[in-house]
Design an enzyme around this catalytic site. Structure first.
Site, short mmCIF file in Angstrom:
data_model
loop_
_atom_site.label_atom_id
_atom_site.label_comp_id
_atom_site.label_asym_id
_atom_site.label_seq_id
_atom_site.Cartn_x
_atom_site.Cartn_y
_atom_site.Cartn_z
N HIS B 128 45.23 33.21 32.57
CA HIS B 128 46.44 32.40 32.40
C HIS B 128 46.16 31.12 31.62
O HIS B 128 47.02 30.64 30.90
CB HIS B 128 47.06 32.04 33.77
CG HIS B 128 47.85 33.15 34.37
ND1 HIS B 128 49.22 33.17 34.35
CD2 HIS B 128 47.47 34.29 34.97
CE1 HIS B 128 49.65 34.27 34.94
NE2 HIS B 128 48.61 34.98 35.33
N HIS B 255 43.97 38.53 43.40
CA HIS B 255 44.62 37.55 44.29
C HIS B 255 44.45 37.85 45.77
O HIS B 255 44.70 36.98 46.60
CB HIS B 255 46.10 37.43 43.93
CG HIS B 255 46.34 36.54 42.75
ND1 HIS B 255 47.51 35.87 42.54
CD2 HIS B 255 45.52 36.20 41.72
CE1 HIS B 255 47.42 35.16 41.42
NE2 HIS B 255 46.23 35.36 40.90
#
Lengths: 352, 352
Positions: B128, B255
């Site tokens: 990201h 995650h």
């Protein structure tokens, strides 16, 4: 510090004034991408070399209010290189700093115990880096959060109505010299005009009288960033709206360098218009030589010294009246282009 | 530091490990806009409270590679609050720092004489906040330019061909403990896979043997940020590609919190997958309790202690099989919605 004996500077606040650095201007242009940074680097170098007490900027430090990663990193690098060092800061900020600096820390950057700030920079925002968004943040807030710059003159403006703003000056003392520094970050000209014409909409806070320092002892500076040239009076700020107690005004936003302080008749203050450090429009005003101002204040007196910027890309503006050129046929496009080429080449040769 | 006597910590490097903080995630959502910042704030508070030597992050500190002004300012504020203080840093970086930290300053942040860094943070980039643009900058570079974070594991990748990367570890010494910290910021999985399968495309530099410190004395940690779950082997990194000399791997990007170190059979190292500190997908993995890892290294031994994050918004993931619900008519939409409402209310009540 040249001709100034040591005892003089102990009571003299020495400020370098510049504005409209437009960091990131033309950052995608292969040739001009470094221009804005080189000029800002030069300004910071002059501040260091002249050993000023502080660098004062009049807004539009950034060209965009969402600067690219490159622009942010370069701005941070330049400030970190020039502003962080062991040089002692020789003035005090004696005002309520939480009113002056609207960030999460609420103090002038050189007082933070975790940073060695040797050259404090003070800046308002301009129209290019104006606060916006849910949190009303300017790109300048990023530098302020990093503690590399003291962002002041940010007003909480309500969305509707004329609104009301209060200017709390940064009160600076150096020896016997006392300077009240007012900042007014850019507000839309129309709105600010309406405010100036609405009673009590603009409140100017004055320092309290103290033993040994009367209100009249303060040297009052205002930094603002608005249209000054009156093409349409609604879209420019009339200097006669400003309060008469001011001594000196730094006018940002106008890019033409009119740095020699001009007296405003009947108002009792002088205005300096430093102009931008990078040309962002191809207009005559931008082609004038660029300068910054060394402002040396002692008591109620000041000495302005203009310093030319040497890193700025040369920009020549010339009008060609074709009918005055005897060897050009204005109806022959090739003839016109040939002539213009000649003029441009002549200018280029003058710079080599 | 609880049960650890003073003499132990003099030779023990204490690291707090976290990853995928995704600062700025859902920043426009009125309810969830603060979540990512609260979790990061909690992580930094734990680091302070546990008095660790350093905080190690596994990438995606920012949710976007062009974070908003708000996100940048908040990230800077959190780091400034927690990382700048007078606490002495008790380890040394003995490697060539210009090879480790690819910014304009080229040194670990706590060695900069103009900052008081008490809690050094080390981070790689994720997918990201990956470097991009003409200057190949990541949003993490902004924090690195501010000296609030040590950005490492950034590789110069050529545009075409498999390319070649060299990993220079940050060599950290604390007393008799020596840690070689390798960082590999996110690279597209396909490309990294090809590199791992191309001889000499990935070079792992090892510390030189010195008197009193053999190569085998170093405890070798790798931090990377890649897909680990093998839905498609081309789009995930096989842990068997990693070199056997590693002792410990911090796996960012995934995650789900699988923070207890798992041994990789035949490879001789353990992997911790801390998981994100904010849920960014509505999947089962994200609903597991979030943790960070306290890693205490002494010589070639380490002790992992997982610490729950308490500020994270509760997230429950449940599967409803309608045909097992006797009082629901699966063909009647209202009946289904009513049942789902009941389930959601039951869950909410459990959290109140």
């Amino acid at each position: 510090m040249g001709d100034l004996p040591r005892e003089d500077t102990a009571n003299m606040l020495r400020v370098l004034v510049a504005t409209d650095c437009h960091l990131g201007y033309m950052e995608k242009d292969e040739i001009r991408r470094h221009d804005s940074f080189q000029a800002f680097e030069e300004i910071c170098s002059i501040a260091e070399q002249k050993q000023v007490d502080l660098l004062l900027l009049g807004g539009d430090l950034f060209h965009e209010n969402k600067p690219s990663r490159s622009t942010l990193v370069k701005a941070i690098e330049i400030l970190r290189h020039h502003c962080l060092n062991d040089k002692p800061v020789q003035f005090q900020v004696v005002s309520d700093q939480t009113l002056n600096f609207a960030n999460a820390f609420g103090h002038v950057n050189y007082e933070d115990p975790n940073f060695n700030v040797g050259l404090p920079v003070f800046s308002i925002h301009g129209n290019h880096d104006d606060p916006a968004g849910v949190d009303n943040l300017s790109a300048v807030d990023i530098l302020s959060a990093c503690n590399l710059l003291n962002y002041f003159g940010k007003m909480a403006l309500e969305g509707s109505g004329v609104g009301q703003i209060t200017l709390y000056p940064i009160l600076i003392k150096k020896g016997s010299t006392a300077v009240a520094l007012y900042g007014l970050g850019n507000i839309r000209d129309e709105r600010l005009n309406r405010m100036f014409q609405t009673p009590h909409a603009v409140q100017w806070m004055r320092p309290e009288s103290q033993e040994g320092c009367q209100v009249s002892d303060w040297f009052n500076i205002l930094v603002l960033h608005q249209n000054r040239v009156k093409t349409n009076p609604k879209n420019a700020i009339n200097e006669h709206f400003l309060p008469r107690f001011l001594d000196f005004v730094v006018w940002g936003h106008e890019h033409e360098c009119l740095i020699d302080p001009q007296e405003v008749p009947g108002m009792g203050f002088h205005i300096t218009q430093p102009g931008s450090s990078v040309a962002t429009s191809l207009i005559d005003g931008e082609s004038k030589p660029k300068h910054v101002l060394l402002l040396e204040i002692k008591g109620n007196q000041y000495r302005p010294t203009k310093i030319p910027l040497t890193s700025v890309r040369p920009f020549v503006y010339e009008e060609i009246v074709l009918k005055d050129e005897t060897d050009v046929d204005p109806n022959d496009q090739n003839s016109v282009l040939e002539h213009l080429d000649k003029v441009v080449n002549l200018i280029s040769q003058n710079f080599q």
